[in-house]
Design a protein around this motif. Sequence first.
Motif, PDB file in Angstrom:
ATOM      1  N   GLY A 181     -29.259 -15.882  57.026  1.00 16.65           N
ATOM      2  CA  GLY A 181     -30.147 -15.577  55.913  1.00 16.65           C
ATOM      3  C   GLY A 181     -30.327 -16.772  54.989  1.00 16.65           C
ATOM      4  N   GLU A 182     -29.239 -17.474  54.710  1.00 19.34           N
ATOM      5  CA  GLU A 182     -29.312 -18.649  53.840  1.00 19.34           C
ATOM      6  C   GLU A 182     -30.060 -19.790  54.518  1.00 19.34           C
ATOM      7  N   PHE A 183     -29.811 -19.979  55.822  1.00 17.86           N
ATOM      8  CA  PHE A 183     -30.497 -21.022  56.572  1.00 17.86           C
ATOM      9  C   PHE A 183     -31.983 -20.705  56.689  1.00 17.86           C
ATOM     10  N   SER A 184     -32.300 -19.423  56.899  1.00 19.08           N
ATOM     11  CA  SER A 184     -33.695 -19.016  57.000  1.00 19.08           C
ATOM     12  C   SER A 184     -34.419 -19.241  55.678  1.00 19.08           C
ATOM     13  N   ALA A 185     -33.732 -18.960  54.574  1.00 18.43           N
ATOM     14  CA  ALA A 185     -34.338 -19.189  53.260  1.00 18.43           C
ATOM     15  C   ALA A 185     -34.628 -20.670  53.047  1.00 18.43           C
ATOM     16  N   LEU A 186     -33.758 -21.541  53.550  1.00 23.69           N
ATOM     17  CA  LEU A 186     -33.987 -22.989  53.452  1.00 23.69           C
ATOM     18  C   LEU A 186     -35.228 -23.386  54.236  1.00 23.69           C
ATOM     19  N   LEU A 187     -35.388 -22.871  55.450  1.00 25.30           N
ATOM     20  CA  LEU A 187     -36.548 -23.240  56.272  1.00 25.30           C
ATOM     21  C   LEU A 187     -37.848 -22.694  55.688  1.00 25.30           C
ATOM     22  N   SER A 188     -37.758 -21.679  54.857  1.00 22.40           N
ATOM     23  CA  SER A 188     -38.974 -21.134  54.246  1.00 22.40           C
ATOM     24  C   SER A 188     -39.517 -22.055  53.151  1.00 22.40           C
ATOM     25  N   LYS A 189     -38.742 -23.081  52.771  1.00 18.69           N
ATOM     26  CA  LYS A 189     -39.167 -24.006  51.711  1.00 18.69           C
ATOM     27  C   LYS A 189     -39.956 -25.179  52.270  1.00 18.69           C
ATOM     28  N   VAL A 190     -40.587 -24.979  53.406  1.00 18.91           N
ATOM     29  CA  VAL A 190     -41.280 -26.048  54.122  1.00 18.91           C
ATOM     30  C   VAL A 190     -42.361 -26.719  53.288  1.00 18.91           C
ATOM     31  N   ASN A 191     -42.885 -26.036  52.291  1.00 22.97           N
ATOM     32  CA  ASN A 191     -43.981 -26.599  51.497  1.00 22.97           C
ATOM     33  C   ASN A 191     -43.580 -27.023  50.091  1.00 22.97           C
ATOM     34  N   GLN A 192     -42.292 -27.081  49.821  1.00 27.94           N
ATOM     35  CA  GLN A 192     -41.856 -27.586  48.530  1.00 27.94           C
ATOM     36  C   GLN A 192     -42.086 -29.090  48.470  1.00 27.94           C
ATOM     37  N   GLN A 193     -42.740 -29.544  47.438  1.00 33.67           N
ATOM     38  CA  GLN A 193     -43.091 -30.952  47.314  1.00 33.67           C
ATOM     39  C   GLN A 193     -41.905 -31.758  46.801  1.00 33.67           C
ATOM     40  N   ALA A 194     -41.678 -32.929  47.412  1.00 38.67           N
ATOM     41  CA  ALA A 194     -40.717 -33.919  46.923  1.00 38.67           C
ATOM     42  C   ALA A 194     -39.335 -33.337  46.660  1.00 38.67           C
ATOM     43  N   SER A 195     -38.786 -32.593  47.607  1.00 41.81           N
ATOM     44  CA  SER A 195     -37.422 -32.090  47.478  1.00 41.81           C
ATOM     45  C   SER A 195     -36.722 -32.256  48.812  1.00 41.81           C
ATOM     46  N   ALA A 196     -35.397 -32.388  48.777  1.00 43.96           N
ATOM     47  CA  ALA A 196     -34.627 -32.526  50.007  1.00 43.96           C
ATOM     48  C   ALA A 196     -34.766 -31.278  50.874  1.00 43.96           C
ATOM     49  N   ALA A 197     -34.758 -30.090  50.229  1.00 43.41           N
ATOM     50  CA  ALA A 197     -34.904 -28.844  50.981  1.00 43.41           C
ATOM     51  C   ALA A 197     -36.244 -28.807  51.700  1.00 43.41           C
ATOM     52  N   GLY A 198     -37.320 -29.168  50.985  1.00 44.73           N
ATOM     53  CA  GLY A 198     -38.642 -29.170  51.605  1.00 44.73           C
ATOM     54  C   GLY A 198     -38.761 -30.191  52.716  1.00 44.73           C
ATOM     55  N   SER A 199     -38.182 -31.365  52.518  1.00 47.25           N
ATOM     56  CA  SER A 199     -38.256 -32.413  53.547  1.00 47.25           C
ATOM     57  C   SER A 199     -37.517 -31.994  54.805  1.00 47.25           C
ATOM     58  N   PHE A 200     -36.320 -31.412  54.655  1.00 49.81           N
ATOM     59  CA  PHE A 200     -35.563 -30.959  55.823  1.00 49.81           C
ATOM     60  C   PHE A 200     -36.299 -29.828  56.533  1.00 49.81           C
ATOM     61  N   ALA A 201     -36.798 -28.865  55.769  1.00 53.71           N
ATOM     62  CA  ALA A 201     -37.510 -27.738  56.375  1.00 53.71           C
ATOM     63  C   ALA A 201     -38.743 -28.208  57.127  1.00 53.71           C
ATOM     64  N   ARG A 202     -39.456 -29.198  56.579  1.00 54.79           N
ATOM     65  CA  ARG A 202     -40.652 -29.704  57.254  1.00 54.79           C
ATOM     66  C   ARG A 202     -40.284 -30.441  58.547  1.00 54.79           C
ATOM     67  N   LEU A 203     -39.192 -31.213  58.519  1.00 51.96           N
ATOM     68  CA  LEU A 203     -38.751 -31.900  59.728  1.00 51.96           C
ATOM     69  C   LEU A 203     -38.452 -30.901  60.842  1.00 51.96           C
ATOM     70  N   VAL A 204     -37.719 -29.847  60.496  1.00 50.35           N
ATOM     71  CA  VAL A 204     -37.384 -28.830  61.498  1.00 50.35           C
ATOM     72  C   VAL A 204     -38.648 -28.132  61.998  1.00 50.35           C
ATOM     73  N   THR A 205     -39.513 -27.736  61.078  1.00 45.73           N
ATOM     74  CA  THR A 205     -40.745 -27.033  61.447  1.00 45.73           C
ATOM     75  C   THR A 205     -41.633 -27.897  62.326  1.00 45.73           C
ATOM     76  N   ASP A 206     -41.845 -29.135  61.912  1.00 42.42           N
ATOM     77  CA  ASP A 206     -42.655 -30.048  62.711  1.00 42.42           C
ATOM     78  C   ASP A 206     -42.023 -30.280  64.078  1.00 42.42           C
ATOM     79  N   GLY A 207     -40.697 -30.359  64.097  1.00 44.23           N
ATOM     80  CA  GLY A 207     -40.011 -30.605  65.359  1.00 44.23           C
ATOM     81  C   GLY A 207     -40.203 -29.483  66.359  1.00 44.23           C
ATOM     82  N   VAL A 208     -40.057 -28.258  65.889  1.00 40.75           N
ATOM     83  CA  VAL A 208     -40.234 -27.106  66.772  1.00 40.75           C
ATOM     84  C   VAL A 208     -41.651 -27.067  67.331  1.00 40.75           C
ATOM     85  N   ARG A 209     -42.622 -27.286  66.479  1.00 38.57           N
ATOM     86  CA  ARG A 209     -44.014 -27.170  66.917  1.00 38.57           C
ATOM     87  C   ARG A 209     -44.440 -28.343  67.788  1.00 38.57           C
TER      88      ARG A 209
END
Length: 366
Positions: free
Chosen positions: A265-293
Motif C-alpha cells: 500500500g505504501e509503495f503503491s501510494a509512492l508510484l501514484s505520485k508520478v506527476n508530482q513536479q520536482a520531487s524525489a518521489a515524483g522522479s522515482f515514480a516516473r522512472l518506474v512508470t516509464d520503465g514498465v511502459r
Amino acid sequence: LLQMSAPLLYLITTSSVAFRASAPRCSRPRVARPPACFEAIAKTSQPHGPPSETDSAALATASPAPALQPREVVATMLHALHRSNRGTGGYEAALRFISPTHQYRADFERSEKYSAASFARYLRQPHKASLLGWDEYRWDGDTTLIQGEAYQQTSVRASADATWTSVRWLLTSKEVEGSGASQWMVEAVFVDEPDDAELAAVEPLAPLEEPERRQIFAQLDTDESGAISPESFVGVVASLGFPREQAEALAAATDTDGDGAITFGEFSALLSKVNQQASAAGSFARLVTDGVRATADAAQSPQDVVTKVLRALRDEPPYPLYGAEVAIRYCSPTNPAAQLTPATFATYLDEPHYAILTQWDEVEEE
C-alpha cells in the motif's frame, strides 16, 4: 541486492534511454574554486541584476571545473550571454560550458563552423530573445539532480517592471579526460515553457495499474515477506542515480506508519505520485512508470510504433497533450525532442510543416 533486483533495474534503466541519453554518474572532488562572484550569486535567492565589471572580467578565465556546481555554471552562462559582454569574450566563455552533445555544438562541429560567430547566429532564434535581453534573473526552486543530470529553473526579464520569462537549464555531468573526475556542462536550455500552474492544469501521465505495481513490488520483496525493508529500498533508489541522502529521505517518507517496512500500500501510494513536479518521489515514480511502459513498447515492431504515434497525434485524445506525450516516449535519445515536455512539444506541432502529422486521413506503409 543488485542481482536480486535485476529485473526491476533492467526495466527502469533500459527505459530511461527512451527519454534521454543518460550521462555518466560522477564524483566531483573539491579542486580549484570558481570565481567568488559566481559562487556568491549561486547561493542567493533574490533577483540579480546585470553582470558587474568584476563579473564580466571573471569570464576571461571561466571554464568548466569539477568544483563548479550547477547553479554556478548557470550564473556564468547568464553573464556570458548578457548583451554587455557581446563582442568582449562573452560568447567564447559560454561556448566553453556547452556540452559536446549539445544540439548546437554537434551540428556546427560537423559542418566545421563551430565558433563564437556561428553561436551568435544560433542564438538569434526568436524564442531565445528574452534570454539574450535580460537585465534581471532569479532562481526558481532548487536544483534537481537525477542520474548525472541537473535541472535548474530560472526566470529572466528585461527590466524591473517587465514580465518574467521562464528558462529551464539541463546540465549533464561530463568526465574530465584522464582525471576520473566529472564537471557540469550545459546540455540544453528551454525558454518560455509552461509554468507550474499551466502544467498542473494538464492531464498528467497515467499511473501504473495495480497488477503492474504488484509485479514491481514482488521484484523488490525478495524474501516474500510482504514488505520491503528500508535498506533494500534505499539501495535500489540509490542505484538509479539518486543521492544516498535523498534515497534515505524517500524511504522514510514512503514508510508512512514508521514501522520499518514498506508495504504494498505504501509503495503503491509512492508510484501514484508520478506527476508530482520536482520531487524525489515524483522522479522515482516516473522512472518506474516509464520503465514498465517502455519495456512493453520494446516488443512492438517499427510499424506498430509508427502507427501508434500517428494515431496518438491524430485521434481524439483521452486527455490534453496525450499525443505529444506518446510521441516523446518513442523519440530516440539522440533526438532533441526527447528532452521536451509534452506542452513544449505540442507547440512545435503547430508549425505549418508539421500539420500533416495531426491532420492526416489515410496512412500507407511503404
